[in-house]
Design a protein around this motif. Structure first.
Motif, PDB file in Angstrom:
ATOM      1  N   THR A  48       0.917  -1.170  -0.065  1.00 32.74           N
ATOM      2  CA  THR A  48       0.003  -0.006   0.058  1.00 32.74           C
ATOM      3  C   THR A  48       0.886   1.179  -0.081  1.00 32.74           C
ATOM      4  O   THR A  48       1.975   1.245   0.443  1.00 32.74           O
ATOM      5  CB  THR A  48      -0.888   0.106   1.169  1.00 32.74           C
ATOM      6  OG1 THR A  48      -0.058   0.134   2.381  1.00 32.74           O
ATOM      7  CG2 THR A  48      -1.873  -1.241   1.223  1.00 32.74           C
ATOM      8  N   GLY A  50       0.886   3.574   1.976  1.00 36.01           N
ATOM      9  CA  GLY A  50       1.155   3.800   3.495  1.00 36.01           C
ATOM     10  C   GLY A  50       2.351   3.003   3.680  1.00 36.01           C
ATOM     11  O   GLY A  50       3.395   3.506   4.402  1.00 36.01           O
ATOM     12  N   LEU A  82       0.059  12.547  -1.368  1.00 36.69           N
ATOM     13  CA  LEU A  82      -0.882  12.188  -0.320  1.00 36.69           C
ATOM     14  C   LEU A  82      -1.765  13.374   0.144  1.00 36.69           C
ATOM     15  O   LEU A  82      -2.971  13.249   0.478  1.00 36.69           O
ATOM     16  CB  LEU A  82      -0.489  11.287   0.597  1.00 36.69           C
ATOM     17  CG  LEU A  82      -1.131  10.529   1.743  1.00 36.69           C
ATOM     18  CD1 LEU A  82      -2.177   9.628   0.941  1.00 36.69           C
ATOM     19  CD2 LEU A  82      -0.384   9.853   2.720  1.00 36.69           C
ATOM     20  N   ARG A  83      -0.973  14.239   0.367  1.00 33.62           N
ATOM     21  CA  ARG A  83      -1.601  15.695   0.899  1.00 33.62           C
ATOM     22  C   ARG A  83      -2.299  16.399  -0.271  1.00 33.62           C
ATOM     23  O   ARG A  83      -3.554  16.919   0.120  1.00 33.62           O
ATOM     24  CB  ARG A  83      -0.576  16.433   1.523  1.00 33.62           C
ATOM     25  CG  ARG A  83      -1.105  17.957   2.051  1.00 33.62           C
ATOM     26  CD  ARG A  83       0.013  18.636   2.468  1.00 33.62           C
ATOM     27  NE  ARG A  83       1.084  19.201   1.605  1.00 33.62           N
ATOM     28  CZ  ARG A  83       2.388  18.475   1.362  1.00 33.62           C
ATOM     29  NH1 ARG A  83       2.754  17.814   2.129  1.00 33.62           N
ATOM     30  NH2 ARG A  83       2.963  19.191   0.495  1.00 33.62           N
ATOM     31  N   PRO A  86      -6.761  14.818  -3.847  1.00 33.59           N
ATOM     32  CA  PRO A  86      -8.113  14.506  -2.789  1.00 33.59           C
ATOM     33  C   PRO A  86      -8.321  12.800  -2.828  1.00 33.59           C
ATOM     34  O   PRO A  86      -8.943  12.397  -1.786  1.00 33.59           O
ATOM     35  CB  PRO A  86      -9.098  15.251  -3.385  1.00 33.59           C
ATOM     36  CG  PRO A  86      -8.433  16.508  -4.410  1.00 33.59           C
ATOM     37  CD  PRO A  86      -7.244  15.767  -4.750  1.00 33.59           C
ATOM     38  N   TRP A  87      -8.379  12.224  -3.942  1.00 38.30           N
ATOM     39  CA  TRP A  87      -8.902  10.862  -3.975  1.00 38.30           C
ATOM     40  C   TRP A  87      -7.628   9.758  -3.462  1.00 38.30           C
ATOM     41  O   TRP A  87      -8.004   8.711  -3.380  1.00 38.30           O
ATOM     42  CB  TRP A  87      -8.970  10.619  -5.536  1.00 38.30           C
ATOM     43  CG  TRP A  87      -8.172  10.957  -6.514  1.00 38.30           C
ATOM     44  CD1 TRP A  87      -8.079  12.051  -7.333  1.00 38.30           C
ATOM     45  CD2 TRP A  87      -7.055  10.105  -6.928  1.00 38.30           C
ATOM     46  NE1 TRP A  87      -6.863  12.022  -8.249  1.00 38.30           N
ATOM     47  CE2 TRP A  87      -6.217  10.824  -7.857  1.00 38.30           C
ATOM     48  CE3 TRP A  87      -6.439   8.876  -6.597  1.00 38.30           C
ATOM     49  CZ2 TRP A  87      -5.205  10.520  -8.318  1.00 38.30           C
ATOM     50  CZ3 TRP A  87      -5.376   8.543  -7.134  1.00 38.30           C
ATOM     51  CH2 TRP A  87      -4.482   9.274  -8.080  1.00 38.30           C
ATOM     52  N   LEU A  88      -6.616  10.359  -3.085  1.00 40.30           N
ATOM     53  CA  LEU A  88      -5.462   9.414  -2.829  1.00 40.30           C
ATOM     54  C   LEU A  88      -5.352   9.059  -1.416  1.00 40.30           C
ATOM     55  O   LEU A  88      -5.681   9.810  -0.635  1.00 40.30           O
ATOM     56  CB  LEU A  88      -4.080  10.227  -3.206  1.00 40.30           C
ATOM     57  CG  LEU A  88      -2.777   9.257  -2.993  1.00 40.30           C
ATOM     58  CD1 LEU A  88      -2.883   8.014  -3.969  1.00 40.30           C
ATOM     59  CD2 LEU A  88      -1.577   9.905  -3.307  1.00 40.30           C
ATOM     60  N   GLU A  89      -5.400   7.706  -0.882  1.00 41.35           N
ATOM     61  CA  GLU A  89      -5.484   7.155   0.309  1.00 41.35           C
ATOM     62  C   GLU A  89      -4.233   6.328   0.465  1.00 41.35           C
ATOM     63  O   GLU A  89      -3.790   5.573  -0.132  1.00 41.35           O
ATOM     64  CB  GLU A  89      -6.785   6.528   0.549  1.00 41.35           C
ATOM     65  CG  GLU A  89      -8.256   7.262   0.344  1.00 41.35           C
ATOM     66  CD  GLU A  89      -8.353   8.341   1.327  1.00 41.35           C
ATOM     67  OE1 GLU A  89      -7.608   8.260   2.480  1.00 41.35           O
ATOM     68  OE2 GLU A  89      -9.213   9.310   1.048  1.00 41.35           O
ATOM     69  N   GLU A  90      -3.917   6.234   1.870  1.00 41.68           N
ATOM     70  CA  GLU A  90      -2.691   5.431   2.196  1.00 41.68           C
ATOM     71  C   GLU A  90      -3.151   3.826   2.137  1.00 41.68           C
ATOM     72  O   GLU A  90      -2.230   3.275   1.893  1.00 41.68           O
ATOM     73  CB  GLU A  90      -2.519   5.915   3.728  1.00 41.68           C
ATOM     74  CG  GLU A  90      -1.798   7.007   4.208  1.00 41.68           C
ATOM     75  CD  GLU A  90      -1.132   6.980   5.505  1.00 41.68           C
ATOM     76  OE1 GLU A  90      -1.042   5.914   6.118  1.00 41.68           O
ATOM     77  OE2 GLU A  90      -0.835   8.123   6.140  1.00 41.68           O
ATOM     78  N   ASP A  91      -4.417   3.421   2.221  1.00 44.55           N
ATOM     79  CA  ASP A  91      -4.451   2.066   1.934  1.00 44.55           C
ATOM     80  C   ASP A  91      -4.670   1.377   0.235  1.00 44.55           C
ATOM     81  O   ASP A  91      -4.807   0.524   0.306  1.00 44.55           O
ATOM     82  CB  ASP A  91      -5.800   1.492   2.702  1.00 44.55           C
ATOM     83  CG  ASP A  91      -7.020   2.536   2.106  1.00 44.55           C
ATOM     84  OD1 ASP A  91      -6.812   3.163   1.404  1.00 44.55           O
ATOM     85  OD2 ASP A  91      -8.048   2.173   2.475  1.00 44.55           O
ATOM     86  N   GLN A  92      -4.695   2.555  -0.430  1.00 42.22           N
ATOM     87  CA  GLN A  92      -4.205   1.925  -1.888  1.00 42.22           C
ATOM     88  C   GLN A  92      -3.004   1.543  -2.325  1.00 42.22           C
ATOM     89  O   GLN A  92      -1.867   1.856  -1.882  1.00 42.22           O
ATOM     90  CB  GLN A  92      -4.472   3.361  -2.760  1.00 42.22           C
ATOM     91  CG  GLN A  92      -6.044   3.881  -2.692  1.00 42.22           C
ATOM     92  CD  GLN A  92      -5.959   5.281  -3.522  1.00 42.22           C
ATOM     93  OE1 GLN A  92      -5.820   6.263  -3.054  1.00 42.22           O
ATOM     94  NE2 GLN A  92      -6.370   5.016  -4.867  1.00 42.22           N
TER      95      GLN A  92
END
Length: 272
Positions: A48, A50, A82-83, A86-92
């Motif tokens: 991921t 993260g 990541l900051r 908007p659509w980006l998440e650590e679990d992707q």
């Protein structure tokens, strides 16, 4: 490369991936700096975002850099994305499709749309790309990250780590292909297509006035015009001796200007 990727972007990102990691196939997305991906507990694309960011903390010390993936994302770059996205998440998962989308985001941040619109030159867009990807060279001499860099050098030349891995001519050829691929066939060429490979075209040399003969033609014509005007106004009766004296004075003044004024000599192409 995802099917929704704009044609010009797909071409450019494939080129960047090959420049950064030496290949553009599926395996290119698994690469980490110095090709140490075999040291990972699991493939990069199975991690991921993260997990990658956490692992990158130690890579700089153990491998020399935190660069990861087909576009060699630095840890600071991924944290920034990541900051900002908007659509980006650590679990992707950092799988190829996500890497391509992030690569496109970086292209857009460096002025991809402005380049395609002809609002920035090929050389300027090349410089911006070199700021994002150290393997790409600047296309004209410019200020680098640490020093003045020449055409063909990495923007980060002098840091003891990075160097350009492709020739500037190759980058220019690809950027022209990208420009053409992303525009309709009947589109009016923009300024980017007019920019030469590295250095702006030299301006056409002006033919020295004195050497073309036009200077003296103009000078004598001006003298004749003055004489005619004086006759028409009946201000003075001019016989041939007076006319000759006026023309002699004009020519003498021109000769004095040429011999005593450097600016005049330069303008006439006579040198110093």
């Amino acid at each position: 490369m995802t099917h929704t990727m704009p044609p010009g972007a797909a071409l450019l990102l494939g080129f960047i991936r090959e420049a950064e990691v030496g290949r553009r196939d599926r395996a290119s997305y698994e690469v980490i700096y110095a090709h140490r991906q075999n040291c990972l507990k699991k493939p990069l694309t199975a991690m991921t975002l993260g997990e990658v960011i956490a692992a990158q903390k130690t890579w700089s010390k153990s491998h020399g850099s935190s660069a990861a993936g087909g576009y060699q994302f630095m840890r600071a770059t991924l944290i920034g994305l990541l900051r900002d996205v908007p659509w980006l998440e650590e679990d992707q998962f950092l799988e190829p499709g996500l890497q391509d989308r992030l690569g496109l985001h970086l292209l857009n941040r460096r002025g991809f749309a402005s380049f395609l619109a002809g609002e920035i030159t090929l050389a300027e867009f090349g410089r911006r790309l070199a700021m994002e990807w150290a393997s790409l060279p600047v296309l004209a001499e410019s200020d680098g990250d640490r020093r003045r860099v020449k055409r063909g050098q990495s923007y980060y030349a002098g840091d003891g780590l990075n160097r350009a891995l492709v020739k500037p001519d190759k980058v220019e050829a690809v950027l022209r292909q990208v420009f053409s691929a992303a525009r309709p066939a009947d589109a009016t060429p923009g300024p980017a297509e007019d920019v030469p490979a590295a250095i702006a075209r030299p301006e056409g040399r002006r033919k020295p006035v004195a050497r073309s003969g036009r200077f003296w033609t103009w000078l004598l014509t001006a003298g004749g015009t003055i004489i005619t005007a004086l006759k028409e106004l009946n201000l003075v009766a001019l016989d041939w001796r007076v006319q000759l004296a006026i023309l002699t004075t004009i020519v003498g003044f021109a000769g004095y200007a040429i011999s005593s004024m450097p600016a005049v000599r330069d303008a006439l192409g006579l040198g110093r």
